[in-house]
Write an enzyme that holds these catalytic residues in place. Structure first.
Site, PDB file in Angstrom:
ATOM      1  N   HIS A  92       3.266  34.054 -52.705  1.00 35.16           N
ATOM      2  CA  HIS A  92       3.623  32.813 -53.405  1.00 35.16           C
ATOM      3  C   HIS A  92       3.086  32.836 -54.842  1.00 35.16           C
ATOM      4  CE1 HIS A  92       4.931  28.473 -52.396  1.00 35.16           C
ATOM      5  NE2 HIS A  92       5.155  28.713 -53.679  1.00 35.16           N
ATOM      6  N   GLU A 102       2.844  29.323 -44.376  1.00 35.88           N
ATOM      7  CA  GLU A 102       1.917  29.883 -45.354  1.00 35.88           C
ATOM      8  C   GLU A 102       0.530  29.285 -45.142  1.00 35.88           C
ATOM      9  OE1 GLU A 102       3.433  29.389 -49.307  1.00 35.88           O
ATOM     10  OE2 GLU A 102       5.210  30.610 -48.951  1.00 35.88           O
ATOM     11  N   ARG A 142      11.518  28.465 -51.604  1.00 37.89           N
ATOM     12  CA  ARG A 142      10.767  27.810 -50.542  1.00 37.89           C
ATOM     13  C   ARG A 142      10.996  28.537 -49.222  1.00 37.89           C
ATOM     14  NH1 ARG A 142       7.644  26.252 -53.243  1.00 37.89           N
ATOM     15  NH2 ARG A 142       7.073  24.171 -53.959  1.00 37.89           N
TER      16      ARG A 142
END
Length: 531
Positions: free
Chosen positions: A278, A260, A231
């Site tokens: 990601h 993000e 994360r």
């Protein structure tokens, strides 16, 4: 028929699962917050990945929402606190993408150790930069895992296959599990000083946010390789850039970022830095697995009450649900009873379990008892919101378990301590116990006095002194009010002592009934109850 909104893309097979289970679905991908707020009241369930963000405003508007299902592990996009307060179950699918994410972390370790992206770019540009890239082997290096849960354990297994030494920092990792994985459990300070490579596998919480601060990173070995596929927000990105520029960090590889989508980031362009957008869970297998799992889990909850992988409610498997349901019903009714006879609130709650209940999953039973208890005073409370509401209220709670029950196979007892200013009960406690008989909940004890009675939709509870004429007076009063008696159960301490009556009645008594009962000789307390 339950109705589910699919707000992020799910595979057709997942949609088919909902359909086959008898659940109506509508797929609306890319909704704005305002659009989501407008339509969410129609739905019982909301299925998301990471793009849709059900925040407090969305959840407040969700009048019928019962469950939010996240196809994946991270739930940063969901306001769990707001969902819990609203009584909405939040569940994820922590196992569907574990292998994929672990493999990506290993791939990022290799990419950083051998500088593969930069070497690829230079080669394809026609430079043949062979002398510019001298990497390092992973074998026999020490890998430090921050977080050794489902994904971290899989990384450890793969690292052991690469003949790496593995140390792990995880407050929830037991010594037995560490031995099983063939790794060493250490504290964070030891991990920072010993690791050649550090990889993170922990959720983002108040406790883990910025766990690798600038101060922590400065304690690491010179040349450390840092990998984050967990994360954004776990690592101080500005500090990582500074330490890459200075050469203290040998390389870093990040799949996640504090903000993000990361169109700009302080790390971009840093020496020996590898970035992916990601992609940890981005494989065909993982995307399919988590979609199918979230569809099954949401369907189970909406149709049977089974709870799997919930983040704000005890889990109940589909196999457990039929066995637990009668005890959940009993606990909720006992809680309702206790709440209704605690007229001035309560300061402490004790739940006692006896007999066979010692060996089963009691958490949902406890949640049901607390929901029943709080509903009288707090209104719309359910099994999801009740434990959090009780914790926030400051009311003391404890639980005891006894494997043997003197009379019944199973027994649940709820005790609440009411304010000492209440004159109707000088002991300060209300105590109720019940069991399940022939699949039905029964009350078997009130204030320590044995009594076997049913939970009827409307009941009259009376605490009195055991004197002749009381039952006749009570019956006459109910007859005059045209209130029909369905069941009548009595209990007492001893002759002439304290006694109780629980009377099931067929219709709602007049509003002044309890006042008239209180005026009867020897009546200490009377209350109309609803179940």
């Amino acid at each position: 028929m339950p109705k589910v909104l699919i707000a992020d893309s799910l595979s057709p097979a997942a949609v088919e699962i909902f359909k086959n289970r008898g659940i109506e679905t509508e797929t609306r991908v890319g909704l704005s917050k305002e659009e989501l707020i407008e339509i969410i009241p129609e739905y019982d369930g909301l299925a998301v990945r990471s793009a849709c963000k059900p925040d407090a405003d969305v959840i407040e508007a969700a009048k019928n929402l019962k469950v939010i299902g996240r196809a994946g592990i991270g739930v940063d996009n969901i306001d769990i606190k707001a969902a819990t307060a609203k009584g909405v179950v939040v569940m994820n699918t922590p196992f569907g993408n574990a292998v994929t994410t672990a493999e990506h972390a290993i791939a990022m370790m290799f990419a950083a150790a051998r500088q593969i992206p930069a070497a690829d770019a230079g080669t394809q540009a026609g430079k043949w930069p062979k002398k510019s890239f001298v990497g390092t082997e992973l074998s026999y290096k020490t890998l430090g895992l921050i977080g050794c849960g489902n994904i971290g354990a899989r990384v450890a297994e793969r690292a052991k296959g690469l003949t790496m030494r593995v140390v792990a920092y995880d407050p929830f990792l037991t010594e037995e599990r560490a031995v099983e994985l063939g790794i060493e459990k250490v504290d964070l300070e030891h991990l920072l000083s010993r690791a050649d490579i550090i990889t993170l596998h922990t959720p983002l919480t108040d406790q883990t946010r910025n766990i690798l601060s600038k101060e922590a990173l400065q304690k690491t070995k010179k040349g450390l390789i840092l990998v984050n596929c967990a994360r954004g927000g776990l690592v101080d990105e500005a500090a990582v850039r500074e330490l890459l520029d200075s050469g203290h960090l040998g390389a870093a590889a990040f799949d996640v970022f504090a903000e993000e989508p990361a169109k700009e980031n302080v790390l971009f362009g840093a020496p020996n830095f590898v970035a992916t957008p990601h992609l940890g869970a981005a494989t065909v297998e993982a995307q399919e697995n988590v979609a199918l799992q979230v569809a099954e889990q949401m369907s189970d909850y909406l149709l049977t009450g089974a709870v799997t992988n919930a983040l704000n409610m005890p889990s109940v498997t589909a196999d457990e649900a039929p066995r637990l349901r009668p005890f959940i019903d009993l606990a909720e009714k006992l809680g309702q009873f206790a709440g209704q006879i605690s007229d001035h609130g309560f300061e402490e709650v004790v739940i006692e379990y006896e007999g066979e209940l010692a060996d089963i999953n009691r958490k949902p039973i406890t949640a049901a008892a607390l929901a029943g208890l709080l509903r009288t005073s707090r209104g719309d409370v359910n099994m999801v919101s009740a434990p959090a509401i009780l914790a926030e209220s400051g009311v003391k709670y404890s639980e005891t378990v006894t494997e043997e029950s003197p009379v019944y196979d199973t027994l649940i007892r709820i005790k609440v301590r009411v304010p000492k200013t209440e004159n109707s009960d000088e002991t300060g406690w209300r105590s109720l116990a019940g069991t399940v008989s022939a699949g039905r909940p029964r009350v078997v004890e009130i204030k320590g006095m044995p009594l076997e009675g049913d939970f009827t939709p409307v009941a009259l509870y009376v605490n009195n002194i055991d004197k002749p004429g009381f039952i006749g007076s009570l019956g006459a009063m109910l007859g005059e009010a045209e209130v029909n008696i369905a069941t009548f159960h009595l209990g007492r301490q001893d002759v002439g002592g304290e006694a109780i009556a629980l009377i099931g009645i067929d219709n709602e008594p007049p509003a002044d009934m309890t006042a008239k009962l209180d005026a009867l000789p020897h009546v200490r307390y009377a209350k109309v109850l609803h179940f």
